[in-house]
Design a protein around this motif. Structure first.
Motif, short mmCIF file in Angstrom:
data_model
loop_
_atom_site.label_atom_id
_atom_site.label_comp_id
_atom_site.label_asym_id
_atom_site.label_seq_id
_atom_site.Cartn_x
_atom_site.Cartn_y
_atom_site.Cartn_z
N SER A 1 -7.86 6.92 1.85
CA SER A 1 -7.71 5.49 1.91
C SER A 1 -6.52 5.30 3.00
CB SER A 1 -7.19 4.91 0.63
OG SER A 1 -5.73 5.53 0.28
N SER A 2 -6.85 4.34 3.70
CA SER A 2 -5.63 4.02 4.86
C SER A 2 -6.23 2.52 5.39
CB SER A 2 -6.03 5.10 5.96
OG SER A 2 -5.33 4.64 7.02
N ASN A 3 -5.13 2.17 5.93
CA ASN A 3 -5.19 0.73 6.87
C ASN A 3 -6.00 1.00 7.91
OD1 ASN A 3 -3.85 -0.50 4.98
ND2 ASN A 3 -2.35 -1.21 6.19
N TYR B 1 -8.35 -2.78 5.33
CA TYR B 1 -7.91 -1.67 4.61
C TYR B 1 -9.17 -0.94 3.75
CZ TYR B 1 -6.57 1.27 0.41
OH TYR B 1 -6.64 2.36 -0.54
N LEU C 1 -7.12 -7.96 4.98
CA LEU C 1 -5.46 -7.88 4.91
C LEU C 1 -4.98 -8.99 5.23
CD1 LEU C 1 -4.69 -4.28 5.95
CD2 LEU C 1 -4.92 -5.02 3.71
#
Length: 485
Positions: A153-155, A161, A187
């Motif tokens: 997971s990450s932006n 995201y 976001l």
């Protein structure tokens, strides 16, 4: 020290000099004594002047240090703001090549390893009496790998995201790998709106969106197995709105492809063949308690949904050349969930109590058909209900006790086509037994990354009782975000 304090000291010094002169002069008998007194007074004056000058220097130094600290704090704040701004701004990539920034792709990675040792007094449990088989499989007896998960997971940037979860689990003698979730969240939508698209678990009910390692018991409630196939997730789109109020108020609409139970058959695209709507409310009750309530609905149009594993409803007729049955029709499900949490002073690290429950009601209407010919086997109308209620109490740090009760009811009506009366009676959808189950668990959490759980179940999903013992481990490696309420 302040300037007012220095002025006070100076005034006291002058008063002392005058008093000394008035007292000393009448007493002095000669010039020599007067001169000595004058010398002493002069020495005292110099001493006081020296002390005042020292205090003034200390005051100036303290003021300078305060000004320097303030200027450093402002500079540090400006530096932090600059770093945050640079972090939020994606670095431009060179034309025709990838960015040279080493942190351009740096997702959080976590691996949750889960396994169990299970023992059954009457063998592995079968389908629920009186309910369509959702195709969910029981945990195999003995030592097995439960659903273990690899999550990234990450932006992506300041707009999106992303998260992907790959699940590993036992599939007979083999180990299966499934793409459990792979979705993107917005976001930056205004006014509290959010959008999720990809593959993900639905937000209906309370427990459905939690990954299995976050459940308080080793398995899902019977109602989830009966109405959602254990846990509903599919390819879809979710639009949510969080109201700008002190009370938590969130609305959500979801539409899915509808391939998975209670959908099935991948019906024609009409904003998906399965939709959900939900409303969630929540708030605090003083410092020690909080609550959340949800109301959800699900609408599906199964098209040739597999009748799954009611083995006898097909095997008894396979010798006569008949094929498997499928269901086509409408399925409507309503859910009500309620959660209450308590911890002294809001501190969940030592003691806490959590009570939760969910109520399900489903209405299905359609036909069971022969898969190879499409001919009707029998018409089907099902009114089905179920609920579970559970409590989990952490009685001391790291130790928790839990108790859960599940129950289901089914009122199904079948109208067989000519010549298919026996098939309808053997379908497993007509049963006078209402499935229920008691579950108790004790778990130990040495840290937030490790959990060991012992669970006992008195299982009456079918008329014959089954006693189940399970010993489960859950180990988390790497970065893992917090779970929702």
């Amino acid at each position: 020290l302040s300037h007012r304090m220095l002025e006070t000291i100076a005034m006291q010094r002058g008063c002392f000099f005058v008093s000394a002169l008035l007292i000393g002069l009448p007493v002095a008998a000669g010039t020599t004594e007067v001169n000595e007194l004058r010398q002493e007074l002069e020495q005292m004056r110099r001493d006081y002047e020296t002390r005042i000058q020292a205090l003034e220097r200390r005051l100036i130094a303290a003021e300078n240090e305060a000004k320097l600290a303030a200027s450093k704090s402002e500079a540090a704040q400006r530096e932090v703001q600059q770093v945050v701004a640079e972090a939020e701004t994606p670095a431009p990539a060179a034309s025709g090549s990838q960015s040279s920034d080493g942190n351009a792709f740096n997702p959080a990675i976590s691996l949750v390893l889960t396994g169990s040792l299970a023992a059954y007094s009457n063998g592995e449990p079968g389908p629920l009496s009186g309910f369509p088989d959702a195709g969910s499989e029981a945990r195999p007896e003995g030592l097995s790998l439960d659903e273990s998960e690899l999550t990234l997971s990450s932006n992506v940037d300041d707009w999106f995201y992303g998260q992907a979860t790959i699940a590993m689990h036992q599939d007979g003698d083999d180990t299966a790998f499934d793409l459990e979730e792979a979705y993107l969240d917005t976001l930056s939508l205004p006014q509290g709106f959010g959008l999720r698209f990809g593959r993900f678990y639905s937000g209906i009910g309370y427990l459905n969106s939690f990954h299995p390692h976050a459940w308080d018991f080793s398995d899902a409630p019977l109602a989830y197995e009966a109405f959602l196939g254990g846990q509903y997730g599919d390819d879809g789109l979710r639009l949510s709105w969080l109201a700008p109020t002190d009370l938590l108020m969130e609305f959500a609409l979801e539409t899915y492809r509808g391939d998975r139970y209670p959908g099935g058959g991948n019906g024609d695209w009409d904003l998906g063949s399965l939709q959900t709507a939900s409303l969630r409310l929540g708030g605090d009750l003083g410092l020690s308690s909080s609550w959340q309530m949800g109301l959800s609905g699900l609408w599906a149009n199964p098209d040739s949904r597999s009748a799954g594993g009611h083995g006898h409803d097909h095997r008894d007729h396979e010798e006569e050349g008949d094929t498997d049955l499928v269901f086509s029709g409408d399925s409507r499900l309503a859910l009500l969930d309620l959660v209450w949490k308590w911890a002294p002073g809001g501190d969940f690290s030592r003691r806490y109590l959590q009570l939760q429950g969910e109520y399900f009601y489903r209405d299905e209407d359609g036909d069971y058909l022969f898969e190879d010919t499409g001919d009707q086997a029998f018409a089907y109308r099902g009114d089905q209900r179920g609920f579970y209620l559970q409590g989990v109490y952490q009685f001391r740090p790291r130790w928790r006790l839990g108790l859960r009760y599940d129950r289901l009811w089914a009122d199904n009506r079948l109208r067989p086509a000519p010549g298919n009366l026996e098939l309808a009676e053997d379908s497993g959808l007509l049963s006078e037994h209402d499935p229920y189950r008691w579950s108790a668990m004790l778990d130990y959490n040495h840290s937030e990354f490790r959990r060991l759980r012992l669970q006992y179940e008195y299982d009456r999903r079918v008329p014959k009782q089954n006693q189940v013992w399970m010993l489960q481990y859950i180990m988390s490696l790497g970065a893992h975000g917090a779970h929702r309420y």
